[in-house]
Design an enzyme around this catalytic site. Structure first.
Site, PDB file in Angstrom:
ATOM      1  N   HIS A  86       9.693 -16.002   8.521  1.00  0.00           N
ATOM      2  CA  HIS A  86       9.236 -14.832  10.318  1.00  0.00           C
ATOM      3  C   HIS A  86       9.429 -15.828  11.451  1.00  0.00           C
ATOM      4  O   HIS A  86       8.833 -15.083  12.305  1.00  0.00           O
ATOM      5  CB  HIS A  86       7.942 -14.248   9.694  1.00  0.00           C
ATOM      6  CG  HIS A  86       6.957 -14.274   9.510  1.00  0.00           C
ATOM      7  ND1 HIS A  86       6.824 -15.140   8.594  1.00  0.00           N
ATOM      8  CD2 HIS A  86       5.981 -14.934  10.225  1.00  0.00           C
ATOM      9  CE1 HIS A  86       5.576 -16.175   8.425  1.00  0.00           C
ATOM     10  NE2 HIS A  86       4.468 -15.864   9.676  1.00  0.00           N
TER      11      HIS A  86
HETATM   12  C1  UD1 Z   1       1.443 -12.992  12.674  1.00  0.00           C
HETATM   13  C2  UD1 Z   1       0.884 -14.751  12.671  1.00  0.00           C
HETATM   14  C3  UD1 Z   1       1.473 -14.921  12.069  1.00  0.00           C
HETATM   15  C4  UD1 Z   1       1.713 -15.315  10.672  1.00  0.00           C
HETATM   16  C5  UD1 Z   1       2.235 -13.695  10.327  1.00  0.00           C
HETATM   17  C6  UD1 Z   1       1.965 -12.505   9.383  1.00  0.00           C
HETATM   18  C7  UD1 Z   1      -0.331 -14.932  15.289  1.00  0.00           C
HETATM   19  C8  UD1 Z   1       0.053 -16.068  15.891  1.00  0.00           C
HETATM   20  N1  UD1 Z   1       0.510 -14.978  13.912  1.00  0.00           N
HETATM   21  O1  UD1 Z   1       2.685 -13.070  12.947  1.00  0.00           O
HETATM   22  O2  UD1 Z   1       0.739 -16.596  11.896  1.00  0.00           O
HETATM   23  O3  UD1 Z   1       1.984 -15.642   9.635  1.00  0.00           O
HETATM   24  O4  UD1 Z   1       1.728 -12.693  11.683  1.00  0.00           O
HETATM   25  O5  UD1 Z   1       2.479 -11.425   8.707  1.00  0.00           O
HETATM   26  O6  UD1 Z   1      -0.303 -14.376  14.737  1.00  0.00           O
HETATM   27  N2  UD1 Z   1       5.860  -5.875  13.307  1.00  0.00           N
HETATM   28  C9  UD1 Z   1       6.008  -4.395  13.061  1.00  0.00           C
HETATM   29  N3  UD1 Z   1       4.426  -4.284  12.332  1.00  0.00           N
HETATM   30  C10 UD1 Z   1       3.304  -4.650  12.394  1.00  0.00           C
HETATM   31  C11 UD1 Z   1       3.298  -5.655  13.019  1.00  0.00           C
HETATM   32  C12 UD1 Z   1       3.894  -6.759  13.674  1.00  0.00           C
HETATM   33  O7  UD1 Z   1       6.682  -4.078  13.033  1.00  0.00           O
HETATM   34  O8  UD1 Z   1       2.841  -3.967  11.175  1.00  0.00           O
HETATM   35  C13 UD1 Z   1       6.964  -6.626  14.529  1.00  0.00           C
HETATM   36  C14 UD1 Z   1       6.697  -6.017  15.820  1.00  0.00           C
HETATM   37  O9  UD1 Z   1       7.820  -5.863  16.044  1.00  0.00           O
HETATM   38  C15 UD1 Z   1       6.381  -7.190  16.714  1.00  0.00           C
HETATM   39  C16 UD1 Z   1       6.536  -8.399  15.859  1.00  0.00           C
HETATM   40  O10 UD1 Z   1       6.242  -8.190  14.147  1.00  0.00           O
HETATM   41  O11 UD1 Z   1       6.155  -7.484  18.415  1.00  0.00           O
HETATM   42  C17 UD1 Z   1       5.907  -9.708  15.563  1.00  0.00           C
HETATM   43  O12 UD1 Z   1       4.103  -9.246  15.275  1.00  0.00           O
HETATM   44  P1  UD1 Z   1       2.972 -10.311  15.177  1.00  0.00           P
HETATM   45  O13 UD1 Z   1       1.743  -9.568  14.746  1.00  0.00           O
HETATM   46  O14 UD1 Z   1       2.398 -10.380  16.912  1.00  0.00           O
HETATM   47  O15 UD1 Z   1       2.796 -11.562  15.037  1.00  0.00           O
HETATM   48  P2  UD1 Z   1       3.757 -12.166  14.230  1.00  0.00           P
HETATM   49  O16 UD1 Z   1       5.072 -12.527  13.559  1.00  0.00           O
HETATM   50  O17 UD1 Z   1       3.968 -10.569  12.352  1.00  0.00           O
END
Ligand code: UD1
Length: 390
Positions: free
Chosen positions: A221
């Site tokens: 991811h």
């Molecule tokens: C975040 C953390 C990362 C961790 C990861 C575990 C940061 C910078 N990154 O990354 O260190 O390893 O979590 O999962 O804080 N999304 C959903 N549902 C959710 C959450 C996210 O669909 O419940 C999707 C959305 O499209 C979102 C994307 O995932 O834009 C990224 O989510 P985000 O929380 O920005 O970062 P992660 O990639 O999950």
């Protein structure tokens, strides 16, 4: 707001994203077990919000429902960080916590630390001092800045203290306590869900496995692997090649699933021996990891969990902030080097792969050590403040 109030306010424990929950659960439990500590309150920033990324994990980890959910949701890093700060500030004003406890390196960790720092509230950072030395990783920036602000830095491995010393953090703020994530792993291992049950629940027949019932696990991811079309197609090609040697199960992060669709790469996975699953609960993930022949990942936490479980881990990154998993554990860095990865897979299949040992203090008692130390620290601080007022 006076310092005396701070000394009595709650321990404000912050979680935001999935990898925070397995770290915070043992802490909340250990804090509650000590009557000499203020009450712990749990704040969820809402960075992760999908049911599969949240409720199920809370239940599996026996983590109480958050006292507050700030519901920030997704956004650019700036928007997400700013929104957490905006919503966390009034909470701090209202509750006047004794300290703010943050774990790991996600955006919520940094955002809440910034708010606490500006308000003069002590910051306790659990899993401090890890460094990948790669500032292209958003988490590295979160780690560096959080540690600069933290009053108490609890570390999981010895190298962390050296990293912090190089950055000018006074030694007396740093405590080597072990790994709270391994507290969770050891506590819940006996309840891990068998892989066949996880597959059956997802409607998948066991026929996908080879004759020995062997399988590998994939999790990817990180932005460096999944946010650009070229990198993601390389990664998918590698996963596909590995699947020719060993059937793979891949609980897929929503960001990765979204980008596979966005870049039109779904066809790379069709026809391969790869089972895609929704993000799994904690007990399902533990079951899958524990029984895997090998794990192919870019996760931080899984590098440590596989070391604790003695399962070979091939980390698809060029660096790791968790060097003990390489030096003592079962982890190998493989980047997106297809030849190297296939050679490592062949070696694991032929010999069982790297044999590691469990690192120092990864013994299931890290949260207890933190609770004991924090209680003494808060008491000493209150005494100093009382003396200063007298
Ligand atoms: C975040 C953390 C990362 C961790 C990861 C575990 C940061 C910078 N990154 O990354 O260190 O390893 O979590 O999962 O804080 N999304 C959903 N549902 C959710 C959450 C996210 O669909 O419940 C999707 C959305 O499209 C979102 C994307 O995932 O834009 C990224 O989510 P985000 O929380 O920005 O970062 P992660 O990639 O999950």
């Amino acid at each position: 707001m006076g310092d005396a109030l701070h000394a009595r306010g709650p321990l404000l424990c912050v979680v935001g994203a999935r990898p925070n929950y397995m770290k915070m659960a043992p802490l909340v439990r250990a804090f509650a077990a000590r009557s000499d500590l203020p009450t712990a309150m749990l704040v969820h920033t809402g960075q992760h919000y999908d049911v599969a990324m949240n409720e199920k994990l809370f239940a599996d980890l026996e983590l109480p429902a958050p006292d507050l959910n700030l519901q920030v949701g997704s956004g650019t890093h700036a928007v997400q960080t700013a929104e957490v700060m905006r919503r966390f500030e009034p909470v701090v004003d209202e509750l006047a916590p004794s300290c703010v406890v943050v774990v790991g390196d996600v955006n919520s960790t940094l955002a809440c630390s910034l708010v606490a720092s500006k308000k003069g509230i002590p910051i306790v950072h659990v899993e401090a001092g890890l460094r990948s030395f790669d500032r292209d990783m958003p988490e590295e920036i979160n780690r560096l800045l959080t540690d600069q602000m933290a009053d108490l830095l609890y570390t999981t491995e010895r190298a962390a203290a050296d990293n912090l010393a190089r950055e000018g953090i006074p030694r007396e703020r740093i405590q080597f306590v072990g790994n709270v994530m391994i507290d969770s792993l050891l506590r819940h291992s006996a309840r891990a869900v068998p892989p066949l049950e996880t597959l059956a629940r997802a409607g998948i027949a066991p026929g996908v496995f080879n004759a020995q019932g062997d399988f590998g696990i994939v999790t990817l991811h990180r932005p460096s692997n999944v946010d650009q079309s070229l990198a993601l197609s390389q990664a998918l090609g590698i996963v596909r090649d590995v699947a020719e040697r060993l059937p793979l199960i891949w609980p897929i992060h929503p960001r990765t699933r979204g980008n596979i669709e966005l870049f039109g790469l779904s066809s790379l996975l069709t026809g391969a021996r790869i089972v895609l699953l929704e993000p799994q609960g904690y007990l399902e993930t533990l079951g899958l990891l524990a029984k895997a022949r090998l794990v192919l990942t870019d996760s931080g936490g899984i590098q440590e969990e596989t070391t604790a479980l003695a399962v070979p881990c091939l980390t698809m990154r060029d660096n790791t902030e968790r060097p003990v998993t390489i030096e003592q554990g079962t982890n190998t860095l493989v980047g997106r080097d297809r030849k190297r990865i296939l050679a490592c897979v062949d070696e694991v299949l032929a010999t069982g792969g790297k044999r590691g040992r469990v690192p120092e203090l990864w013994d299931g008692r890290a949260a207890e050590r933190i609770a004991l130390h924090l209680s003494g620290w808060l008491r000493d601080r209150a005494t100093r403040q009382a003396e200063a007022r007298a």
